[in-house]
Design an enzyme around this catalytic site. Structure first.
Site, PDB file in Angstrom:
ATOM      1  N   GLY A  88     -39.609  30.629   5.362  1.00 31.30           N
ATOM      2  CA  GLY A  88     -39.419  31.175   6.514  1.00 31.30           C
ATOM      3  C   GLY A  88     -38.360  31.904   6.887  1.00 31.30           C
TER       4      GLY A  88
ATOM      5  CD  GLU B 199     -43.179  25.510  -0.695  1.00 30.39           C
ATOM      6  OE1 GLU B 199     -43.686  24.569  -1.300  1.00 30.39           O
ATOM      7  OE2 GLU B 199     -43.554  25.506   0.603  1.00 30.39           O
ATOM      8  N   PRO B 200     -39.136  30.138  -0.562  1.00 26.03           N
ATOM      9  CG  PRO B 200     -37.506  31.210  -1.622  1.00 26.03           C
ATOM     10  CD  PRO B 200     -38.057  30.063  -1.343  1.00 26.03           C
ATOM     11  N   GLY B 201     -41.093  33.032   0.791  1.00 21.11           N
ATOM     12  CA  GLY B 201     -41.855  34.065   0.124  1.00 21.11           C
ATOM     13  C   GLY B 201     -41.332  35.525   0.640  1.00 21.11           C
ATOM     14  NE  ARG B 202     -41.571  36.655   6.790  1.00 19.53           N
ATOM     15  CZ  ARG B 202     -42.785  36.763   7.304  1.00 19.53           C
ATOM     16  NH1 ARG B 202     -42.964  38.154   7.866  1.00 19.53           N
ATOM     17  NH2 ARG B 202     -43.686  35.939   7.616  1.00 19.53           N
TER      18      ARG B 202
ATOM     19  CE1 TYR C 171     -49.156  37.333  11.284  1.00 19.18           C
ATOM     20  CE2 TYR C 171     -47.691  38.977  11.020  1.00 19.18           C
ATOM     21  CZ  TYR C 171     -48.445  38.147  10.504  1.00 19.18           C
ATOM     22  OH  TYR C 171     -48.038  37.810   9.360  1.00 19.18           O
TER      23      TYR C 171
ATOM     24  CB  CYS D 228     -63.971  52.874  12.327  1.00 16.30           C
ATOM     25  SG  CYS D 228     -64.361  54.306  11.202  1.00 16.30           S
TER      26      CYS D 228
ATOM     27  CE1 TYR E 127     -47.546  35.548   3.520  1.00 15.93           C
ATOM     28  CE2 TYR E 127     -45.167  36.390   4.253  1.00 15.93           C
ATOM     29  CZ  TYR E 127     -46.018  35.323   3.799  1.00 15.93           C
ATOM     30  OH  TYR E 127     -45.461  34.193   3.433  1.00 15.93           O
TER      31      TYR E 127
HETATM   32  C1  LIG Z   1     -46.146  25.999   2.921  1.00 20.26           C
HETATM   33  C2  LIG Z   1     -45.497  27.388   2.904  1.00 20.26           C
HETATM   34  N1  LIG Z   1     -44.423  27.601   2.240  1.00 20.26           N
HETATM   35  C3  LIG Z   1     -43.726  28.763   2.156  1.00 20.26           C
HETATM   36  C4  LIG Z   1     -44.106  29.613   3.022  1.00 20.26           C
HETATM   37  C5  LIG Z   1     -43.457  31.006   2.886  1.00 20.26           C
HETATM   38  O1  LIG Z   1     -42.987  31.466   4.115  1.00 20.26           O
HETATM   39  P1  LIG Z   1     -42.218  32.843   4.290  1.00 20.26           P
HETATM   40  O2  LIG Z   1     -42.881  33.947   3.668  1.00 20.26           O
HETATM   41  O3  LIG Z   1     -42.112  32.806   5.695  1.00 20.26           O
HETATM   42  O4  LIG Z   1     -40.771  32.378   3.336  1.00 20.26           O
HETATM   43  C6  LIG Z   1     -45.201  29.529   3.790  1.00 20.26           C
HETATM   44  C7  LIG Z   1     -45.859  30.677   4.663  1.00 20.26           C
HETATM   45  O5  LIG Z   1     -46.794  30.504   5.370  1.00 20.26           O
HETATM   46  C8  LIG Z   1     -46.078  28.282   3.852  1.00 20.26           C
HETATM   47  O6  LIG Z   1     -47.059  28.135   4.510  1.00 20.26           O
END
Ligand SMILES: Cc1ncc(COP(=O)(O)O)c(C=O)c1O
Length: 434
Positions: free
Chosen positions: A245, A287-290, A331, A358, A387
């Site tokens: 997050g 758990e970083p993604g973004r 969003y 379209c 994303y």
């Molecule tokens: C369980 C869980 N972990 C990690 C993430 C990664 O979130 P972010 O990309 O905002 O770091 C998410 C995003 O939906 C999630 O649902």
């Protein structure tokens, strides 16, 4: 704005690659990823969190972007991998990602996906609900495989972000609420079931956050839960997963914090609690993604039309759109962009950057300040690493763009450009229509 973006001789460069050459060589629309940017973020997490506190782990949330090459890179960096589907799990395994370092999430894992995870010895399954708990236990017995599990809980905190990406509230499709008659029987079951290793709790409070309050509150709630579990069941929970997050810079108005702003605050609460309650400090995961991948991405598009509607607005249409980046439509996400042959030059108009799908809502950027631009020019949209590809679709039978990983002056195609024939690969014709 980003370390990996430069202007040289009036051209936009991504690391040491001229964006114009990338567009020419690989065609547009094109996702470009900077390897240096991804590695820099990994280093920040390593230095600011993993090396600073013992028994800490970072898992890359691959829902943000998953490709086989990226899974290899993430493993090289020493990160674990969070997957949420059989497809993401398959991709991780396809990259020879060690299965014991994979964490399997998801609010509705199918029996087929659970079987896949168990048979491949996935290290952790984050159980979302009671049906899954029952099913998993049965499947562990059926396949004679033990599973390491955590419960995803909804700690009941609100986070300051768009409602669609705020996930720690009690009213959420994700996770178990803390209710006495829901969560505690599940915990007891997990502790007593010989086929389940109960590791602990997971929360993910939301995405694109600039404020650590939700993480800190969720950690406090989880610690208290762990204390109650020890008191009631004489069981010391060994692990806590604090989710991702951590926000990034999409536009100049965003002022993201370093990951340590979140992790230091959470660790302080955890260490204090453990000292006060003489609790062994659990293993801590993030758990970083973004945060790892978002800023590394740039999408290159070619302008196909510039349509001025007098006294209303100018639409600049590009050769992609919501089929490769649905976040604005979904969003109201905000992005910045610039033409690559006159990058960041003085602007003379505000346009709507739209795609070719379209849908009226197929807008990439509203109110984008640009200099005068012409058909055939290439535009770079920034911070599209997370994303975008992972949410891409074949709407209107558009082909999903290719992806290139840039490393210094080298560029590697890590997702090949789709051909029209790929779009009908799975089509079948019943006999009576042949
Ligand atoms: C369980 C869980 N972990 C990690 C993430 C990664 O979130 P972010 O990309 O905002 O770091 C998410 C995003 O939906 C999630 O649902």
């Amino acid at each position: 704005m980003y370390n990996h973006i430069h202007v040289k001789n009036g051209h936009l460069f991504i690391e040491d690659c001229d964006a114009a050459e990338l567009a020419h060589r690989f065609k547009t629309p094109l996702y470009v990823l900077s390897e240096a940017s991804i590695r820099e973020k990994c280093t920040r997490i390593r230095e600011g969190f993993l090396d600073k506190y013992d028994r800490t782990y970072a898992a890359y949330a691959s829902k943000a972007l998953m490709t086989t090459a990226l899974a290899k890179l993430v493993h090289q960096e020493g990160f674990y991998m969070d997957v949420v589907s059989g497809g993401e799990l398959y991709t991780a395994l396809n990259a020879d990602f060690p299965s014991d370092q994979i964490i399997f999430h998801g609010n509705n894992k199918s029996p087929e996906e659970l079987e896949f995870a168990l048979k491949r010895h996935v290290g952790r399954i984050v159980v979302d609900n009671l049906d899954e708990l029952k099913l998993l236990s049965q499947m562990c017995n059926a396949f004679n495989r033990k599973a390491g599990i955590l419960f995803r809980i909804t700690p009941g905190v609100n986070s300051a972000t768009h409602a669609y990406i705020s996930t720690g509230k009690k009213d959420s499709k994700f996770g178990l609420p803390l209710d006495e008659d829901i969560l505690f029987p599940a915990i007891q079951f997990a502790i007593e079931d010989p086929m389940l290793d109960f590791y602990g709790f997971h929360f993910h409070v939301g995405s694109q956050l600039f404020d650590n309050t939700a993480h800190v509150k969720a950690a406090e709630v989880t610690l208290e839960l762990m204390r109650v579990v020890r008191e009631r069941f004489n069981y010391t929970v060994p692990e806590m997963n604090c989710g991702g997050g951590f926000g990034i810079k999409y536009t100049k108005d965003d002022e993201p914090k370093d990951v340590t702003y979140f992790t230091d605050a959470v660790m302080a609460v955890i260490e204090q609690f453990c000292e006060t309650h003489q609790f062994p400090r659990p293993r801590i995961f993030i758990e970083p993604g973004r945060y790892l991948i978002g800023e590394a991405g740039v999408t290159l598009y070619t302008i196909g039309s510039v349509k001025e509607i007098p006294n209303i607005k100018t639409y600049v249409a590009v050769d992609g759109g919501m089929s490769d980046n649905i976040r604005t439509a979904l969003y109201q996400a905000k992005y910045e962009a610039t033409p690559i042959d006159q990058p960041f030059s003085e602007t003379s108009q505000e346009v709507t950057l739209c795609g070719k799908c379209c849908e009226t809502g197929d807008i990439l950027i509203e109110h984008l300040p640009l200099p005068e631009v012409h058909v055939g020019e290439v535009i770079a949209v920034f911070a599209t690493g997370a994303y975008n590809y992972s949410m891409a679709s074949h709407y209107n039978k558009h082909r999903i763009p290719a992806m290139v990983l840039v490393n210094g002056d080298a560029a590697y195609e890590i997702i090949e450009r789709e051909q029209y024939s790929d779009l009908t690969r799975f089509d079948r014709i019943p006999d009576h229509l042949k």
